[in-house]
Enzyme design. Sequence first.
Site, mmCIF file in Angstrom:
data_model
loop_
_atom_site.group_PDB
_atom_site.id
_atom_site.type_symbol
_atom_site.label_atom_id
_atom_site.label_comp_id
_atom_site.label_asym_id
_atom_site.label_seq_id
_atom_site.Cartn_x
_atom_site.Cartn_y
_atom_site.Cartn_z
ATOM 1 N N GLU A 427 29.882 45.135 39.272
ATOM 2 C CA GLU A 427 29.683 46.600 39.270
ATOM 3 C C GLU A 427 29.434 47.113 37.864
ATOM 4 O O GLU A 427 30.115 48.012 37.367
ATOM 5 C CB GLU A 427 30.866 47.291 39.950
ATOM 6 C CG GLU A 427 31.019 46.831 41.387
ATOM 7 C CD GLU A 427 31.967 47.665 42.231
ATOM 8 O OE1 GLU A 427 32.777 48.428 41.667
ATOM 9 O OE2 GLU A 427 31.896 47.554 43.470
ATOM 10 N N GLU A 503 31.089 41.302 47.571
ATOM 11 C CA GLU A 503 32.407 41.916 47.783
ATOM 12 C C GLU A 503 32.329 42.759 49.040
ATOM 13 O O GLU A 503 31.352 43.493 49.243
ATOM 14 C CB GLU A 503 32.766 42.759 46.560
ATOM 15 C CG GLU A 503 34.198 43.250 46.570
ATOM 16 C CD GLU A 503 34.545 44.006 45.288
ATOM 17 O OE1 GLU A 503 34.236 43.520 44.186
ATOM 18 O OE2 GLU A 503 35.132 45.093 45.412
HETATM 19 C C1 GAL Z 1 35.281 47.419 43.925
HETATM 20 C C2 GAL Z 1 35.575 46.685 42.623
HETATM 21 C C3 GAL Z 1 36.884 45.939 42.687
HETATM 22 C C4 GAL Z 1 37.944 46.834 43.250
HETATM 23 C C5 GAL Z 1 37.527 47.310 44.614
HETATM 24 C C6 GAL Z 1 38.558 48.162 45.317
HETATM 25 O O1 GAL Z 1 34.328 48.401 43.778
HETATM 26 O O2 GAL Z 1 34.559 45.764 42.354
HETATM 27 O O3 GAL Z 1 37.251 45.499 41.405
HETATM 28 O O4 GAL Z 1 38.131 47.889 42.380
HETATM 29 O O5 GAL Z 1 36.365 48.082 44.449
HETATM 30 O O6 GAL Z 1 38.057 48.613 46.547
#
Ligand code: GAL
Length: 808
Positions: A427, A503
């Site tokens: 991100e 993710e």
């Molecule tokens: C994502 C991020 C993670 C964590 C997650 C929580 O956007 O990459 O590190 O913060 O959100 O939902």
Amino acid sequence: MKTTYTFFLLASMLFLLSSCEQSRSQLQPIREVQDFDNAWKFQLGDTIGANEIAFDDSNWRTLNLPHDWSIEGKFGKNNPAGVGGGALPGGIGWYRKTFSLSKKDAGKMVYIDFDGIYHNSEIWINGHYLGKRPNGYISFQYDLTPYVHFGDSTNLIAVKVDNSNQPNSRWYSGSGIYRNVRLELTSPVHISHWGTHITTPEVSNENALVQVTTQVTNDSKESKKITLQTTIYNKNGTAVGETNNQKEIAAGETASFEQQFHVQQPELWSIDSPTLYKSVSQVVSDNKTIDDKTVPFGIRYFKFDVNKGFSLNGVSMKINGVCMHHDLGCLGAAINTRAIQRQLEILKDAGVNAIRTSHNPPAPELLNLCDKMGFIVMDEAFDMWKKAKTKYDYSLDWDKWHKQDLTDQILRDRNHPSVMIWSIGNEILEQWDSTGTSIARELADIVHQYDTTRPITSACNDPQPSNSIIKSGALDLIGYNYHHQLYASFPDSFPGQKFIATETVSALQTRGSYDMPSDSIRLWPKRWDLPEKGNPDYTCSSYDNCHAPWGSTHEETLKLIEKYGFLSGQFIWTGFDYLGEPTPYTWPARSSYFGIVDLAGFPKDAYYLYQSEWTNKPVLHIFPHWNWKKGQTIDVWAYTNCDEVELFLNGKSMGVRKKTGDKLHLMWRLTYEPGILKAVGKKDGKVILTKEIQTAGAPAKLQLSVDRPLIHADGKDLAFVTVNVVDQNGTLVPHADNLVHFNVSGDAFVAGVDNGSQISHEPFKANYRHAFNGKCLVVLQSDGKTGNIELTASADGLPDAKATLTAQ
Ligand code: GAL
């Protein structure tokens, strides 16, 4: 006749001698690598003069590494890390260690290897400044040779660790020398640091071409002619290839050796059968072996395909991965091999086959374990580039350090068969401006300089081709986080590109908590930058009905990943809960709700969803618990891979539910009455599993279960002991919160305690813990001696419970 006999005798003696020499060199490496973890002096706070040899550290605490001082501290909402960083203290700490080097080693090179120090470490040897390393996750080595004494005079290494400027992380970082340290003694002519590179450019079931490139450095004062002899051993220790090459290396120069091997009928490394080979290289000079290096590796091939997704050794499969931060719950960031192994065992049991090291290079032990246990790894470099996410983060060091840090990560990790994807960032904020393009290309060039065998991705938020990182063309695999609604349109938006869901999900759950009705979804927090009021007790529901708005339920994403063949797989946010980032809440919450396993290592219900979808073993998991108010409407769910399940309440059928494919769980809406809930699961018409839960009475006993009754007496091994608060019949009491005290006698001590609650402010380093929703955990650590260990758990009004184990 006589001559032939003598010839044969001589030949067999030579063979025997050489195989003895070989097995000796296999057993006894020439290079001396010392565990350098023990007997350090430590002081919290900045101390003037602590880098000087003459400084008096006799009042400092003596401890063994790995060490994380933050985990020893008190939770506080004003700790500068903030709740996002786990609400534990940071600060400055000093470590010092006095050591001697034997006179017989005079003339050798002496190196110190740090696997990771969080962060801003500065290091002195005998008062000489070696340097600063800002990145808290990178491994590095210093050459101590010019500054050390051999013989009677001792040496002093001093390490300053500065984690005072916070926040510098979006999750719990820990503070200190939290990974292992080694001292390495080599001959002046030696294999360079991370100087072995093993690739397998051609692999089939019949034959594999193994290419070993080795850098050898001559740090002596004169030119040396050396032979590099490399042998490949299979998993049984049998040599399956051997070659040697000679070179003259000028003083101060490094030479590169390229050696190739054909391994016949190779045993391929896979998830189910992670076979490892090893390459042993020896540096021979004047007929003497003067240095050596053993590097394990695997023989496998894999492919990401535009249409068919991922395959390993020609077999199509999904990457069923989880993201993991580096903390180990109550042990903090201080790495412990057994603790990581336990995490991986728990995950493997749910069918997880891949780990994303979010969002930084992991401890080397994690990669070793993934090699041995059969996990695919997405090895990630950075959570930010030049643009900051928190005030004092790595963006401040970006310009000076990113090239070196990324280089070191690739050099360190490129021989691991488990590593199959490099991620150059998570991100990254530059994705929204043109610098994203130039930096992505620069980073990809760095990676390619040292490894061209693995695809590069970046975990993007913006799933558009206009994203400047994606636009750069530097990515081999398009990765984006969340946006599962856009998976279907991926082939149209990104024609000809390969995809990995870097993710996913971000569902929120507290083990043992349930909000009904189970089919009404809570999107928490409503705004990503504002904490949610949510439940007054700071819990999230363990039905799969609560998630962050940018994510989904577990089921929703899982169904899409299963549906589309071109999706190579996903990494769920997250495998385990971690310290910090207590989304959707803020203080008093201090650890995450995202895990399918809680911080203590107890699976939440969603864990069994994956187990039922990702494994072939029969699964039937029913929940919630069975202690409610009479007449209340209760949703009962089952995660199962049975074809159908019939549920009985106190002997009366509540109906049969079948898995139809449109839902990955079964549900019954019942009117609660106390008693016994029994589920009967059938496959192909036959009963294969039954599960019962029943109404619990008052707490009557503590039930202890030890994960391994035998631990190594090595001062590092751990036993994880689960405490269940149960009623007279042995049923878990679902809301029991008894305070449990631990007393250990024998050769172990309490390394940590936990209960998986996201809001507990009890210390992790203590000999007591309240149970949370019926459970707590105590972690025992070997004190280095062999013997018996007895653990007694006691709670007011309940009989003591005992567990015994052995350290050997
Ligand atoms: C994502 C991020 C993670 C964590 C997650 C929580 O956007 O990459 O590190 O913060 O959100 O939902």
